[in-house]
Design a protein around this motif. Sequence first.
Motif, PDB file in Angstrom:
ATOM      1  N   GLU A 236       0.850  -1.330   0.063  1.00 23.37           N
ATOM      2  CA  GLU A 236       0.010  -0.039   0.103  1.00 23.37           C
ATOM      3  C   GLU A 236       0.814   1.241   0.114  1.00 23.37           C
ATOM      4  N   PRO A 237       0.394   2.318  -0.341  1.00 20.19           N
ATOM      5  CA  PRO A 237       1.157   3.724  -0.309  1.00 20.19           C
ATOM      6  C   PRO A 237       1.595   3.761   1.121  1.00 20.19           C
ATOM      7  N   ASP A 238       2.601   4.549   1.423  1.00 18.42           N
ATOM      8  CA  ASP A 238       2.922   4.920   2.796  1.00 18.42           C
ATOM      9  C   ASP A 238       1.884   5.903   3.407  1.00 18.42           C
ATOM     10  N   ALA A 239       1.967   5.982   4.702  1.00 16.35           N
ATOM     11  CA  ALA A 239       0.951   6.950   5.437  1.00 16.35           C
ATOM     12  C   ALA A 239       0.923   8.271   4.807  1.00 16.35           C
TER      13      ALA A 239
ATOM     14  N   ALA B   4       8.563   7.709 -10.799  1.00 12.45           N
ATOM     15  CA  ALA B   4       7.497   6.780 -10.598  1.00 12.45           C
ATOM     16  C   ALA B   4       8.007   5.772  -9.534  1.00 12.45           C
ATOM     17  N   GLY B   5       7.165   5.061  -9.083  1.00  8.43           N
ATOM     18  CA  GLY B   5       7.609   3.853  -8.038  1.00  8.43           C
ATOM     19  C   GLY B   5       7.119   2.575  -8.273  1.00  8.43           C
ATOM     20  N   PHE B   6       6.974   1.828  -7.494  1.00  7.58           N
ATOM     21  CA  PHE B   6       6.530   0.376  -7.842  1.00  7.58           C
ATOM     22  C   PHE B   6       5.393   0.018  -7.272  1.00  7.58           C
ATOM     23  N   GLY B   7       4.265  -0.799  -7.836  1.00 11.99           N
ATOM     24  CA  GLY B   7       3.323  -1.094  -7.477  1.00 11.99           C
ATOM     25  C   GLY B   7       2.222  -1.608  -8.674  1.00 11.99           C
TER      26      GLY B   7
ATOM     27  N   VAL C  54       3.005   3.805 -11.999  1.00  6.73           N
ATOM     28  CA  VAL C  54       2.382   4.125 -10.577  1.00  6.73           C
ATOM     29  C   VAL C  54       3.335   5.155  -9.954  1.00  6.73           C
ATOM     30  N   PHE C  55       2.917   6.259  -9.431  1.00  5.17           N
ATOM     31  CA  PHE C  55       3.592   7.322  -8.682  1.00  5.17           C
ATOM     32  C   PHE C  55       2.767   7.463  -7.315  1.00  5.17           C
ATOM     33  N   GLU C  56       3.732   7.528  -6.402  1.00  7.33           N
ATOM     34  CA  GLU C  56       3.185   7.992  -4.846  1.00  7.33           C
ATOM     35  C   GLU C  56       3.613   9.171  -4.661  1.00  7.33           C
TER      36      GLU C  56
END
Length: 196
Positions: free
Chosen positions: A96-99, A138-141, A166-168
Amino acid sequence: MYARTRTAIAVLAALGALTLTACDTGSTVVDKPKSGAADEGSAKGTSKEKEKEDSAPEVAEVGDTLTLRGMENGSRMDVTVVKVADPAKSADQFLEPDAGKRWVGVQFKLVNTGEAAYSDSPSNGAQVADSEGQQFDAGFGDITAGPTMASSLKLKPGAQGLGWIVFEVPEAAKLSTVQFTMDSGFADQTGEWKLS
């Protein structure tokens, strides 16, 4: 010995100047979408052609295609931002994404319109920016919207690739643009699409 040292320093200085000159090639941001008008070589002037030109948006948006050049001769790509999922939902119950953050998915379609083969990790050259100018890589997910873009995409001339990147981003961020640059972000042309 002193003469050799001076010669070596002069050679290194010249190489450094050449390197700086080679790196500063005038990077540009491309944001004018491809027009549906007739071929550039044909005469302009028919009312239908003029109407198509006038109706083309000034700035690329979701659904528009931009043509970008890579660093290698004959390297060219038609890049389309197909869809945006904001927020994007994780397809993995353990990831999941970080808080305080959310995921945003952007679906890209890449069509190799050049003469050279394309081999790269497209997510390396993708970024989103918010209304305050903060940029996010970009991130991973994996997301429920669809398959992730291949991390190592290889396209022969005429071939295409499709997938989500995916981007966070911070939960409160208001995204304004998404960018894509060939060659892991090192090519001179960057495509930019307006998101809001």
